[in-house]
Design a protein around this motif. Structure first.
Motif, PDB file in Angstrom:
ATOM      1  N   TYR A   1      46.237 -43.215  -6.379  1.00  0.00           N
ATOM      2  CA  TYR A   1      46.195 -43.799  -5.019  1.00  0.00           C
ATOM      3  C   TYR A   1      45.306 -45.045  -5.021  1.00  0.00           C
ATOM      4  CZ  TYR A   1      48.666 -39.685  -3.519  1.00  0.00           C
ATOM      5  OH  TYR A   1      49.632 -38.719  -3.382  1.00  0.00           O
ATOM      6  N   ARG A   2      44.227 -44.983  -5.785  1.00  0.00           N
ATOM      7  CA  ARG A   2      43.341 -46.147  -5.893  1.00  0.00           C
ATOM      8  C   ARG A   2      44.080 -47.326  -6.545  1.00  0.00           C
ATOM      9  NH1 ARG A   2      37.783 -45.435  -5.481  1.00  0.00           N
ATOM     10  NH2 ARG A   2      37.236 -43.359  -4.718  1.00  0.00           N
ATOM     11  N   ALA A   3      44.911 -47.035  -7.531  1.00  0.00           N
ATOM     12  CA  ALA A   3      45.644 -48.114  -8.211  1.00  0.00           C
ATOM     13  C   ALA A   3      46.604 -48.806  -7.234  1.00  0.00           C
ATOM     14  CB  ALA A   3      46.396 -47.564  -9.419  1.00  0.00           C
TER      15      ALA A   3
ATOM     16  N   VAL B   1      54.674 -43.573  -0.636  1.00  0.00           N
ATOM     17  CA  VAL B   1      53.670 -43.690  -1.707  1.00  0.00           C
ATOM     18  C   VAL B   1      53.390 -42.298  -2.264  1.00  0.00           C
ATOM     19  CG1 VAL B   1      51.217 -44.200  -2.180  1.00  0.00           C
ATOM     20  CG2 VAL B   1      52.599 -45.799  -0.804  1.00  0.00           C
ATOM     21  N   ARG B   2      53.197 -41.327  -1.363  1.00  0.00           N
ATOM     22  CA  ARG B   2      52.893 -39.971  -1.792  1.00  0.00           C
ATOM     23  C   ARG B   2      54.049 -39.383  -2.602  1.00  0.00           C
ATOM     24  NH1 ARG B   2      48.166 -38.832   0.143  1.00  0.00           N
ATOM     25  NH2 ARG B   2      48.263 -36.883  -1.013  1.00  0.00           N
ATOM     26  N   ALA B   3      55.290 -39.634  -2.130  1.00  0.00           N
ATOM     27  CA  ALA B   3      56.441 -39.072  -2.842  1.00  0.00           C
ATOM     28  C   ALA B   3      56.495 -39.613  -4.270  1.00  0.00           C
ATOM     29  CB  ALA B   3      57.732 -39.407  -2.084  1.00  0.00           C
TER      30      ALA B   3
ATOM     31  N   ARG C   1      43.759 -34.025  -3.425  1.00  0.00           N
ATOM     32  CA  ARG C   1      43.652 -33.495  -2.062  1.00  0.00           C
ATOM     33  C   ARG C   1      44.776 -32.496  -1.754  1.00  0.00           C
ATOM     34  NH1 ARG C   1      40.480 -36.740  -3.237  1.00  0.00           N
ATOM     35  NH2 ARG C   1      39.084 -38.001  -1.939  1.00  0.00           N
ATOM     36  N   ASP C   2      45.907 -32.666  -2.436  1.00  0.00           N
ATOM     37  CA  ASP C   2      47.106 -31.885  -2.121  1.00  0.00           C
ATOM     38  C   ASP C   2      47.657 -31.206  -3.365  1.00  0.00           C
ATOM     39  OD1 ASP C   2      47.756 -34.170  -3.465  1.00  0.00           O
ATOM     40  OD2 ASP C   2      49.562 -34.617  -2.297  1.00  0.00           O
ATOM     41  N   ILE C   3      46.797 -30.995  -4.360  1.00  0.00           N
ATOM     42  CA  ILE C   3      47.313 -30.492  -5.645  1.00  0.00           C
ATOM     43  C   ILE C   3      47.746 -29.022  -5.513  1.00  0.00           C
ATOM     44  CG2 ILE C   3      46.869 -30.293  -8.136  1.00  0.00           C
ATOM     45  CD1 ILE C   3      46.762 -33.187  -6.880  1.00  0.00           C
TER      46      ILE C   3
ATOM     47  N   ARG D   1      34.561 -41.643   6.754  1.00  0.00           N
ATOM     48  CA  ARG D   1      35.873 -42.157   7.162  1.00  0.00           C
ATOM     49  C   ARG D   1      36.993 -41.523   6.328  1.00  0.00           C
ATOM     50  NH1 ARG D   1      38.543 -48.156   6.533  1.00  0.00           N
ATOM     51  NH2 ARG D   1      40.561 -47.198   6.254  1.00  0.00           N
ATOM     52  N   ARG D   2      36.757 -41.389   5.018  1.00  0.00           N
ATOM     53  CA  ARG D   2      37.807 -40.801   4.182  1.00  0.00           C
ATOM     54  C   ARG D   2      37.996 -39.313   4.479  1.00  0.00           C
ATOM     55  NH1 ARG D   2      37.746 -41.810  -1.687  1.00  0.00           N
ATOM     56  NH2 ARG D   2      35.501 -42.028  -1.641  1.00  0.00           N
ATOM     57  N   ASP D   3      36.920 -38.597   4.816  1.00  0.00           N
ATOM     58  CA  ASP D   3      37.062 -37.181   5.213  1.00  0.00           C
ATOM     59  C   ASP D   3      38.000 -37.082   6.411  1.00  0.00           C
ATOM     60  OD1 ASP D   3      35.246 -36.428   3.303  1.00  0.00           O
ATOM     61  OD2 ASP D   3      33.674 -35.801   4.698  1.00  0.00           O
TER      62      ASP D   3
ATOM     63  N   THR E   1      43.210 -35.631   8.590  1.00  0.00           N
ATOM     64  CA  THR E   1      44.003 -35.792   9.818  1.00  0.00           C
ATOM     65  C   THR E   1      45.321 -36.518   9.601  1.00  0.00           C
ATOM     66  OG1 THR E   1      42.795 -37.816  10.373  1.00  0.00           O
ATOM     67  CG2 THR E   1      41.974 -35.774  11.348  1.00  0.00           C
ATOM     68  N   ARG E   2      45.577 -37.015   8.386  1.00  0.00           N
ATOM     69  CA  ARG E   2      46.840 -37.740   8.193  1.00  0.00           C
ATOM     70  C   ARG E   2      48.015 -36.764   8.299  1.00  0.00           C
ATOM     71  NH1 ARG E   2      45.320 -38.469   2.271  1.00  0.00           N
ATOM     72  NH2 ARG E   2      46.084 -36.525   1.389  1.00  0.00           N
ATOM     73  N   ALA E   3      49.174 -37.308   8.702  1.00  0.00           N
ATOM     74  CA  ALA E   3      50.350 -36.450   8.912  1.00  0.00           C
ATOM     75  C   ALA E   3      50.924 -35.962   7.584  1.00  0.00           C
ATOM     76  CB  ALA E   3      51.407 -37.219   9.703  1.00  0.00           C
TER      77      ALA E   3
HETATM   78  O1   DC Z   1      39.500 -38.547  -5.360  1.00  0.00           O
HETATM   79  P1   DC Z   1      39.286 -39.997  -4.938  1.00  0.00           P
HETATM   80  O2   DC Z   1      38.157 -40.196  -3.978  1.00  0.00           O
HETATM   81  O3   DC Z   1      39.227 -40.929  -6.107  1.00  0.00           O
HETATM   82  O4   DC Z   1      40.636 -40.367  -4.118  1.00  0.00           O
HETATM   83  C1   DC Z   1      40.836 -41.639  -3.586  1.00  0.00           C
HETATM   84  C2   DC Z   1      41.608 -41.526  -2.290  1.00  0.00           C
HETATM   85  O5   DC Z   1      42.952 -41.119  -2.548  1.00  0.00           O
HETATM   86  C3   DC Z   1      41.036 -40.564  -1.264  1.00  0.00           C
HETATM   87  O6   DC Z   1      40.562 -41.262  -0.120  1.00  0.00           O
HETATM   88  C4   DC Z   1      42.175 -39.681  -0.842  1.00  0.00           C
HETATM   89  C5   DC Z   1      43.372 -40.130  -1.635  1.00  0.00           C
HETATM   90  N1   DC Z   1      44.009 -39.051  -2.376  1.00  0.00           N
HETATM   91  C6   DC Z   1      45.074 -38.419  -1.785  1.00  0.00           C
HETATM   92  O7   DC Z   1      45.440 -38.748  -0.658  1.00  0.00           O
HETATM   93  N2   DC Z   1      45.730 -37.448  -2.472  1.00  0.00           N
HETATM   94  C7   DC Z   1      45.341 -37.082  -3.706  1.00  0.00           C
HETATM   95  N3   DC Z   1      46.004 -36.129  -4.371  1.00  0.00           N
HETATM   96  C8   DC Z   1      44.221 -37.712  -4.301  1.00  0.00           C
HETATM   97  C9   DC Z   1      43.561 -38.682  -3.594  1.00  0.00           C
END
Ligand code: DC
Length: 233
Positions: free
Chosen positions: A38-40, A112-114, A134-136, A183-185, A190-192
């Motif tokens: 996601y960072r990339a 992006v997620r897909a 986050r969603d593993i 902010r990231r928490d 809360t994202r859909a």
């Molecule tokens: O783990 P990290 O902080 O390097 O992740 C960077 C961002 O990517 C974080 O804000 C949430 C997102 N992310 C995500 O949505 N789903 C994942 N499986 C991993 C990270």
């Protein structure tokens, strides 16, 4: 011995990657940092002028998304798997604050997620993988044999991330890091699309007051319960 899948989810900067790397090393498994992917994508939008302040040009991103190449390569020098974006090693660059700041513009986008989930599932085929994100445990590997959900107080997490950035020679204040974590928490939970939630079968580890070796021992105990005795070769 059966090679299982270990999913590690949790809040930003709560030591997921430290534990994931320790477990992968101990078990001779592959460690995959899904957040790096996601960072990339965030770095791509920064470098290609697709973000202006808080505005992402989503249409332009979706047009090129299929052509963005993200992967990992083992680096002999660092003895680590490092993140590559379109033929360039971006492992260090993606940890900078501007990327951390923009990543939540791209991570909620379902396309992006897909794309990233598909790559992650391919990489995890056959087991022998520790993946953090986050969603593993909920989306990428809902059938993972072991799921950890990690948490720690925001203040502890900010301090750890701040020291990590400083250790790399990066610049940020503790206040900036804390604000970014808060902010990231909020964005992550809360994202859909695929929000950060604890899988019902996840083992919770709150490491606010644990050292990394205490946390490792705790996690290995669960792995041993799942697959039997693990000894380092
Ligand atoms: O783990 P990290 O902080 O390097 O992740 C960077 C961002 O990517 C974080 O804000 C949430 C997102 N992310 C995500 O949505 N789903 C994942 N499986 C991993 C990270």
């Amino acid at each position: 011995m059966k090679r299982i899948t270990i999913a590690i989810d949790g809040y930003s900067s709560c030591g997921k990657s430290t534990l994931a790397k320790q477990l992968a090393h101990h078990l001779h498994y592959t460690y995959i940092d899904s957040g790096a992917m996601y960072r990339a994508i965030a770095l791509y939008v920064i470098e290609n002028g697709l973000v202006n302040g808080e505005e992402l040009n989503k249409v332009a991103l979706l047009r090129v998304l299929d052509h963005i190449h993200i992967g990992f390569k083992h680096d002999d020098g660092s003895q680590r798997s490092e993140t590559w974006l379109d033929g360039r090693n971006v492992e260090h660059r993606i940890r900078e604050m501007d990327v951390s700041h923009n990543v939540t513009l791209v991570s909620p986008i379902p396309e992006v997620r897909a794309k990233l989930v598909q790559i992650q599932q391919q990489m995890g085929q056959g087991g022998g993988v520790v993946m953090d994100g986050r969603d593993i445990g909920t989306v990428v590997f809902p059938h993972a044999e072991i799921k950890f959900f990690m948490t720690a107080s925001a203040a502890v997490r900010a301090q750890r991330r701040y020291l990590e950035i400083k250790g790399r020679g990066g610049s940020a204040t503790l206040e900036e890091v804390l604000a970014n974590i808060a902010r990231r928490d909020l964005d992550d939970t809360t994202r859909a699309a695929d929000p950060l939630v604890q899988a019902p079968d996840a083992i919770v580890i709150d490491n606010s007051d644990l050292t990394s070796s205490e946390q490792f021992d705790l996690a290995v105990g669960h792995v041993v319960k799942a697959i039997g005795v693990v000894t380092e070769a």
